[in-house]
Design a protein around this motif. Structure first.
Motif, PDB file in Angstrom:
ATOM      1  N   GLY A 110      -2.282  47.060 -19.391  1.00 37.09           N
ATOM      2  CA  GLY A 110      -2.356  46.178 -18.234  1.00 37.09           C
ATOM      3  C   GLY A 110      -1.023  46.033 -17.550  1.00 37.09           C
ATOM      4  O   GLY A 110      -0.126  46.875 -17.704  1.00 37.09           O
ATOM      5  N   CYS A 125       4.458  47.242 -16.497  1.00 44.12           N
ATOM      6  CA  CYS A 125       3.224  47.928 -16.894  1.00 44.12           C
ATOM      7  C   CYS A 125       3.244  48.200 -18.394  1.00 44.12           C
ATOM      8  O   CYS A 125       4.265  48.648 -18.938  1.00 44.12           O
ATOM      9  CB  CYS A 125       3.069  49.234 -16.132  1.00 44.12           C
ATOM     10  SG  CYS A 125       2.924  48.987 -14.342  1.00 44.12           S
ATOM     11  N   VAL A 164      -2.405  40.677 -16.206  1.00 42.94           N
ATOM     12  CA  VAL A 164      -3.744  41.245 -16.137  1.00 42.94           C
ATOM     13  C   VAL A 164      -3.905  42.188 -17.325  1.00 42.94           C
ATOM     14  O   VAL A 164      -3.234  43.226 -17.402  1.00 42.94           O
ATOM     15  CB  VAL A 164      -3.966  41.998 -14.810  1.00 42.94           C
ATOM     16  CG1 VAL A 164      -5.384  42.573 -14.757  1.00 42.94           C
ATOM     17  CG2 VAL A 164      -3.718  41.074 -13.621  1.00 42.94           C
ATOM     18  N   ASP A 165      -4.768  41.806 -18.254  1.00 46.35           N
ATOM     19  CA  ASP A 165      -5.002  42.567 -19.484  1.00 46.35           C
ATOM     20  C   ASP A 165      -6.285  43.374 -19.305  1.00 46.35           C
ATOM     21  O   ASP A 165      -7.390  42.823 -19.333  1.00 46.35           O
ATOM     22  CB  ASP A 165      -5.127  41.605 -20.666  1.00 46.35           C
ATOM     23  CG  ASP A 165      -5.139  42.321 -22.009  1.00 46.35           C
ATOM     24  OD1 ASP A 165      -5.658  43.454 -22.074  1.00 46.35           O
ATOM     25  OD2 ASP A 165      -4.647  41.742 -22.991  1.00 46.35           O
ATOM     26  N   PHE A 166      -6.146  44.678 -19.106  1.00 47.43           N
ATOM     27  CA  PHE A 166      -7.319  45.515 -18.895  1.00 47.43           C
ATOM     28  C   PHE A 166      -8.149  45.669 -20.168  1.00 47.43           C
ATOM     29  O   PHE A 166      -9.377  45.730 -20.113  1.00 47.43           O
ATOM     30  CB  PHE A 166      -6.899  46.892 -18.377  1.00 47.43           C
ATOM     31  CG  PHE A 166      -6.304  46.874 -16.998  1.00 47.43           C
ATOM     32  CD1 PHE A 166      -6.755  45.989 -16.035  1.00 47.43           C
ATOM     33  CD2 PHE A 166      -5.278  47.759 -16.660  1.00 47.43           C
ATOM     34  CE1 PHE A 166      -6.207  45.979 -14.760  1.00 47.43           C
ATOM     35  CE2 PHE A 166      -4.728  47.754 -15.386  1.00 47.43           C
ATOM     36  CZ  PHE A 166      -5.192  46.862 -14.435  1.00 47.43           C
ATOM     37  N   ASP A 196     -10.001  42.507 -20.514  1.00 53.30           N
ATOM     38  CA  ASP A 196     -10.621  42.083 -19.249  1.00 53.30           C
ATOM     39  C   ASP A 196     -10.281  40.617 -18.970  1.00 53.30           C
ATOM     40  O   ASP A 196     -11.163  39.788 -18.711  1.00 53.30           O
ATOM     41  CB  ASP A 196     -12.137  42.285 -19.299  1.00 53.30           C
ATOM     42  CG  ASP A 196     -12.772  42.151 -17.907  1.00 53.30           C
ATOM     43  OD1 ASP A 196     -12.048  42.352 -16.918  1.00 53.30           O
ATOM     44  OD2 ASP A 196     -13.971  41.813 -17.825  1.00 53.30           O
TER      45      ASP A 196
END
Length: 464
Positions: free
Chosen positions: A4, A15, A259-261, A264
């Motif tokens: 994220g 990043c 924002v932690d992909f 989510d």
């Protein structure tokens, strides 16, 4: 964080791919623009630690709120990624200082980790865009860059991704020279005084590029010098970004966010806002009463005299230092066109000595008076780009050097170069003139004004 990104500071993107991998424009320590700017919020220890543990740092351009020497000193173990700017000034300066510098190939993906790759797009204005693919999501880091012909290419890249995030300079417009005066010494209210709702502008920008999310970026500063703190009235607060934001296709995110992909998950970062008291310019070496020495006056004349374009568009430049005038004459015509800059000796000569005149302009403590007809663009397009972009950073001062400079950018992207010229010389002037005309008839918060601006963005998208 497994995968994220997070945003913090002024224009700092971090990043992650199983730990921190890349940081952009890390301004973490010290002031900028001869002490005029400081960060609007403190950087939390967690983000400071993440920046320190990155493997790579990307620098977009040479402004000190993006390339901060004091901050870079603490990141000497990182590989510094830089755009392929004509003239190679950032590359050469950093290598001379012992940094490990890697120049990114234009518009080619470079893999930084198993799930992070980057693509850099430099432009003729010595700015650059960074596209970051993080596990199949696209981050579009425009920082301060305006579309110089690469807009269509970026929009094409955005269309390839289901999730895209646009990070870009936004605000009322104080991040440039706005300290203008009339010839009788009265300050001219800047365009930023209109306080056009920021949300409307960034919503249109996000829609123009087709981004799914917009993250306010490259705008998080405060003025701290006693002679520039007047400009604080025109800075943008975190609350201002949502004013007027409406979009059927894009959502507005917080300026400071994780924002932690993998999970989510989106988490707000809450840094402490800095409370400031005015700082005496003498703390930064500036005494407005100091006059130039004779050799410094000669250096000033040599510096500006070497930029041949100025002699074709100006009759004179006047520098008022310590109450004493130093005039550089180009022509002696009946209708005189020139500029008066009033500045303190130390910062003026530092800007000349190190070829960073833009830093003096953006600091907004130097006073600028225009004589003759300059139109709505004021120092654009005939002064600021030729001095700060092409000469200082691109090392192109003579007409022959400028021809080589422009030819190189035309060779790299012929169609984009043409679009950039149309944008700079036709679209932007038309936009400025139209906006001023509309404001004279319509309130900036009216539906009619809003409809007219939306129509302009649609036409711009078709043309460019």
């Amino acid at each position: 964080m497994e995968l994220g990104f997070e945003t913090i500071g002024n224009a700092t993107l971090i990043c992650h791919d199983n730990g921190p991998v890349l940081v952009t424009d890390p301004w973490t320590h010290g002031a900028a623009y001869f002490g005029s700017w400081t960060l609007s919020h403190d950087i939390p220890e967690e983000q400071r630690d993440n920046i320190q543990r990155c493997q790579y740092a990307w620098l977009s351009h040479g402004h000190p709120d993006h390339l901060s020497p004091e901050s870079l000193e603490k990141l000497r173990e990182l590989t510094i990624l830089v755009p392929n700017h004509f003239g190679g000034r950032i590359r050469d300066d950093l290598r001379e200082q012992g940094f490990n510098v890697h120049v990114l190939v234009d518009r080619v993906w470079t893999q930084l980790s198993p799930r992070i790759r980057v693509m850099c797009i430099p432009d003729m204005n010595q700015d650059a865009v960074l596209l970051v693919d993080v596990g199949g999501r696209l981050l579009v880091n425009l920082n301060d860059a305006g579309d110089r012909g690469w807009g269509r290419f970026v929009r094409g890249m955005v269309r390839r991704y289901d999730q895209s995030y646009l990070l870009a300079l936004s605000g009322y417009g104080d991040a440039d020279m706005i300290n203008y005066f009339t010839e009788d010494g009265q300050r001219i209210a800047p365009y930023a005084a209109a306080k056009t709702p920021v949300g409307r502008t960034i919503a249109r920008q996000a829609e123009f590029y087709g981004a799914r999310y917009f993250v306010p970026f490259s705008s998080m500063h405060k003025y701290q010098r006693a002679d520039s703190i007047w400009a604080s009235e025109y800075t943008t607060t975190l609350e201002d970004y949502s004013r007027g934001f409406e979009s059927p296709t894009c959502s507005l995110m917080p300026a400071f966010v994780q924002v932690d992909f993998a999970q989510d998950d989106v988490r707000l970062i809450r840094p402490t806002e800095r409370a400031l008291t005015p700082v005496d310019p003498k703390e930064f070496g500036d005494d407005w009463g100091e006059m130039l020495e004779a050799d410094e006056s000669r250096m000033l004349r040599q510096y500006f005299g070497a930029i041949e374009h100025l002699g074709s568009v100006l009759d004179f430049l006047r520098f008022r230092v310590g109450g004493q005038d130093h005039v550089i004459e180009f022509h002696r015509r009946r209708f005189r066109r020139g500029i008066t800059f009033e500045a303190p000796r130390n910062s003026l000569m530092t800007a000349v000595r190190y070829s960073v005149f833009d830093d003096l302009l953006i600091g907004n403590f130097m006073k600028t008076t225009l004589h003759g007809d300059f139109g709505e663009g004021r120092l654009y397009p005939d002064f600021s780009p030729y001095v700060a972009k092409y000469a200082d950073n691109g090392k192109a001062r003579t007409r022959n050097e400028l021809r080589t400079y422009f030819s190189e950018y035309r060779r790299r992207d012929p169609v984009g170069f043409l679009r950039g010229q149309v944008e700079a010389h036709c679209v932007r002037p038309l936009q400025t003139q139209s906006a001023e005309l509309l404001r004279s008839f319509l309130p900036s918060d009216s539906q009619a004004f809003r409809t007219a601006k939306e129509a302009f963005w649609k036409v711009r998208r078709v043309l460019l």
